[in-house]
Design a protein around this motif. Structure first.
Motif, PDB file in Angstrom:
ATOM      1  N   GLY A   1       0.832  -1.198   0.000  1.00  0.00           N
ATOM      2  CA  GLY A   1       0.000   0.000   0.000  1.00  0.00           C
ATOM      3  C   GLY A   1       0.868   1.250   0.000  1.00  0.00           C
ATOM      4  N   THR A   2       2.003   1.165   0.664  1.00  0.00           N
ATOM      5  CA  THR A   2       2.927   2.303   0.715  1.00  0.00           C
ATOM      6  C   THR A   2       3.442   2.631  -0.682  1.00  0.00           C
ATOM      7  OG1 THR A   2       3.575   1.557   2.910  1.00  0.00           O
ATOM      8  CG2 THR A   2       5.007   3.175   1.861  1.00  0.00           C
TER       9      THR A   2
ATOM     10  N   ASP B   1      -6.594   7.492   0.789  1.00  0.00           N
ATOM     11  CA  ASP B   1      -5.886   6.347   1.365  1.00  0.00           C
ATOM     12  C   ASP B   1      -6.957   5.435   1.963  1.00  0.00           C
ATOM     13  OD1 ASP B   1      -4.574   4.456   2.821  1.00  0.00           O
ATOM     14  OD2 ASP B   1      -3.141   5.831   3.741  1.00  0.00           O
TER      15      ASP B   1
ATOM     16  N   GLU C   1      -7.334   0.586   4.483  1.00  0.00           N
ATOM     17  CA  GLU C   1      -8.022  -0.251   5.472  1.00  0.00           C
ATOM     18  C   GLU C   1      -9.487  -0.486   5.134  1.00  0.00           C
ATOM     19  OE1 GLU C   1      -7.462   2.082   9.008  1.00  0.00           O
ATOM     20  OE2 GLU C   1      -5.298   1.771   9.016  1.00  0.00           O
TER      21      GLU C   1
ATOM     22  N   SER D   1      -4.449  -1.579   0.716  1.00  0.00           N
ATOM     23  CA  SER D   1      -3.298  -2.398   1.133  1.00  0.00           C
ATOM     24  C   SER D   1      -3.789  -3.827   1.327  1.00  0.00           C
ATOM     25  CB  SER D   1      -2.741  -1.867   2.458  1.00  0.00           C
ATOM     26  OG  SER D   1      -1.987  -2.869   3.112  1.00  0.00           O
TER      27      SER D   1
ATOM     28  N   LYS E   1      -5.406  -6.997   6.799  1.00  0.00           N
ATOM     29  CA  LYS E   1      -6.482  -6.316   6.081  1.00  0.00           C
ATOM     30  C   LYS E   1      -7.621  -7.294   5.748  1.00  0.00           C
ATOM     31  CE  LYS E   1      -4.320  -2.346   5.947  1.00  0.00           C
ATOM     32  NZ  LYS E   1      -3.077  -2.661   6.636  1.00  0.00           N
TER      33      LYS E   1
HETATM   34  C1  PLP Z   1      -3.990   3.915   6.528  1.00  0.00           C
HETATM   35  C2  PLP Z   1      -2.870   3.129   5.929  1.00  0.00           C
HETATM   36  N1  PLP Z   1      -2.178   3.657   4.911  1.00  0.00           N
HETATM   37  C3  PLP Z   1      -1.196   2.986   4.306  1.00  0.00           C
HETATM   38  C4  PLP Z   1      -0.834   1.720   4.705  1.00  0.00           C
HETATM   39  C5  PLP Z   1       0.324   1.060   4.043  1.00  0.00           C
HETATM   40  O1  PLP Z   1       0.069  -0.188   3.520  1.00  0.00           O
HETATM   41  P1  PLP Z   1       1.224  -1.308   3.434  1.00  0.00           P
HETATM   42  O2  PLP Z   1       1.457  -1.803   4.814  1.00  0.00           O
HETATM   43  O3  PLP Z   1       0.633  -2.334   2.529  1.00  0.00           O
HETATM   44  O4  PLP Z   1       2.422  -0.658   2.852  1.00  0.00           O
HETATM   45  C6  PLP Z   1      -1.525   1.123   5.758  1.00  0.00           C
HETATM   46  C7  PLP Z   1      -1.160  -0.233   6.167  1.00  0.00           C
HETATM   47  O5  PLP Z   1      -1.179  -0.809   7.093  1.00  0.00           O
HETATM   48  C8  PLP Z   1      -2.567   1.844   6.410  1.00  0.00           C
HETATM   49  O6  PLP Z   1      -3.241   1.317   7.428  1.00  0.00           O
END
Ligand code: PLP
Length: 381
Positions: free
Chosen positions: A56-57, A153, A156, A188, A193
């Motif tokens: 997700g990042t 974003d 979740e 993500s 999740k």
């Molecule tokens: C609100 C939010 N943004 C971004 C992310 C980032 O996702 P990832 O862990 O897949 O990089 C998360 C993940 O836990 C999240 O809860």
């Protein structure tokens, strides 16, 4: 190891079979499964394009690049989130400008957003915290009025729905799906999740072809999107590709989404029922898609009480967590920007009192009874 973990993925023989099928082929990357997963998740969310990536990042970073947010641009965002939603702004040397949240909704307060807009502001990045949708109706109006990009974003919030006006949010197939707001959005697929893609994964969602084309290219080393020009790199890119086994698992998990959401709703309603008369806490908002089950201690409690409760729950084998620690008070942010306690009072108030209880599809009623009993005992001590 905890007797009851905070989260647990729900992997069946269907997912295991799908992954094994991929392992029998020569195509472990850049094959057909990623394309199929993209098609299905775009259809489910109700958007035109999906670009699958390895977190997700990474998906958030791609959106920041695609919107050309860079040096000294400002992006208005929430301090009550996971760190990625504001780190992605820093990756491109832009500046996160935090705006406080509403205590009840836990999301960015749209009434405060306009007061933070400057000539440097380029975008608003709002988060559907714990799967509760941000107030997209109001945010869209503000973004339009000030000619700003809007980023969702929705890491979740797979399956969650938004039905304006915000207070009437009820889901049940009537609202617009989270992941479909703004210029682009993300999910993500980390294992805590609603669905996972074998551990790590994410996706960019958008109706904008230019954004999706850019993201396809940049996730794959900045390649030209033309198979005959495989070794031509026309922009700075990364390896943010999603492996085929991850996509194969994602396809099956997504096929099971209605079952998954039902199971999660059942767990949440059991918690609600067993905790409803316990006056020391507030229960979470009702959701159309449950990501976590986060209770809030009432006003008379302070952070140290909450920390003691989490510690003692853990000592009894129940994994709990303090979702979220305010981003502006994270050591790196304090050092770099000089943020301090008191800067965003609603965020801090909520952060000091929240407790995420174990929450996953197959959490059993006996386990919930044990968690609730233990929690009540510990709080009353
Ligand atoms: C609100 C939010 N943004 C971004 C992310 C980032 O996702 P990832 O862990 O897949 O990089 C998360 C993940 O836990 C999240 O809860």
């Amino acid at each position: 190891m905890y007797k009851i973990p905070l989260a647990q993925p729900d992997i069946t023989d269907l997912e295991r079979k799908a992954v094994l099928e991929v392992l029998k082929t020569p195509y472990l990357s850049l094959g057909s499964k990623v394309k199929e997963f993209e098609k299905e998740i775009a259809r489910y969310t109700g958007v035109k394009y999906a670009v699958a990536v390895n977190s997700g990042t990474a998906a958030l970073h791609l959106i920041i690049r695609a919107l050309d947010i860079k040096d000294n641009d400002e992006v208005i965002t929430t301090p009550f989130s996971f760190i990625s939603s504001s780190n992605c702004i820093l990756y491109e040397r832009a500046k996160p400008v935090f705006v406080d949240i509403k205590r009840d909704a836990l999301n960015i307060d749209p009434e405060l957003v306009e007061g933070s807009i400057t000539t440097q502001t380029k975008a608003i990045l709002a988060v559907d915290v714990f799967a509760y949708p941000a107030d997209w109706d109001k945010l869209e109006k503000i973004a339009k009025k000030h000619n700003l990009y809007l980023i969702e974003d929705s890491a979740e919030a797979l399956g969650s729905e938004y039905l304006p006006p915000h207070q009437n949010f009820g889901g049940g197939g009537k609202g617009k799906k989270c992941g479909s707001f703004g210029n682009a959005a993300i999910f993500s697929f980390f294992p805590n999740k609603q669905i996972t893609t074998a551990g790590e994964g994410g996706v960019v969602l958008t109706d904008n072809k230019e954004i999706s084309d850019f993201c396809y290219s940049v996730r794959n080393q900045g390649r030209r999107q033309d198979n005959n020009k495989w070794l031509e790199h026309i922009r700075l890119g990364y390896n943010y590709r999603m492996p085929e086994v991850c996509a194969a698992m994602g396809i099956v998990q997504l096929q099971r989404i209605e079952e998954v959401l039902k199971k999660r709703a059942k767990v949440a309603s059991l918690y609600n029922e067993k905790l409803k008369d316990f006056e020391e806490i507030e229960l979470p908002n009702n959701m159309s898609s449950w990501f976590v089950y986060v209770i809030r201690l009432n006003e008379k409690y302070e952070q140290e009480d909450r920390d003691r409760i989490i510690r003692e729950m853990r000592e009894r084998g129940i994994e709990c967590s303090n979702y979220f620690y305010p981003i502006h008070l994270q050591p790196y942010y304090k050092k770099r920007f000089g943020f301090k306690q008191g800067d965003f009072p609603n965020c801090e108030y909520v952060s000091e009192r929240t407790i995420a209880l174990p929450f996953y599809n197959n959490l059993q009623e006996e386990q919930i009874d044990y968690i609730v009993e233990t929690l009540k005992k510990i709080i009353k001590q």
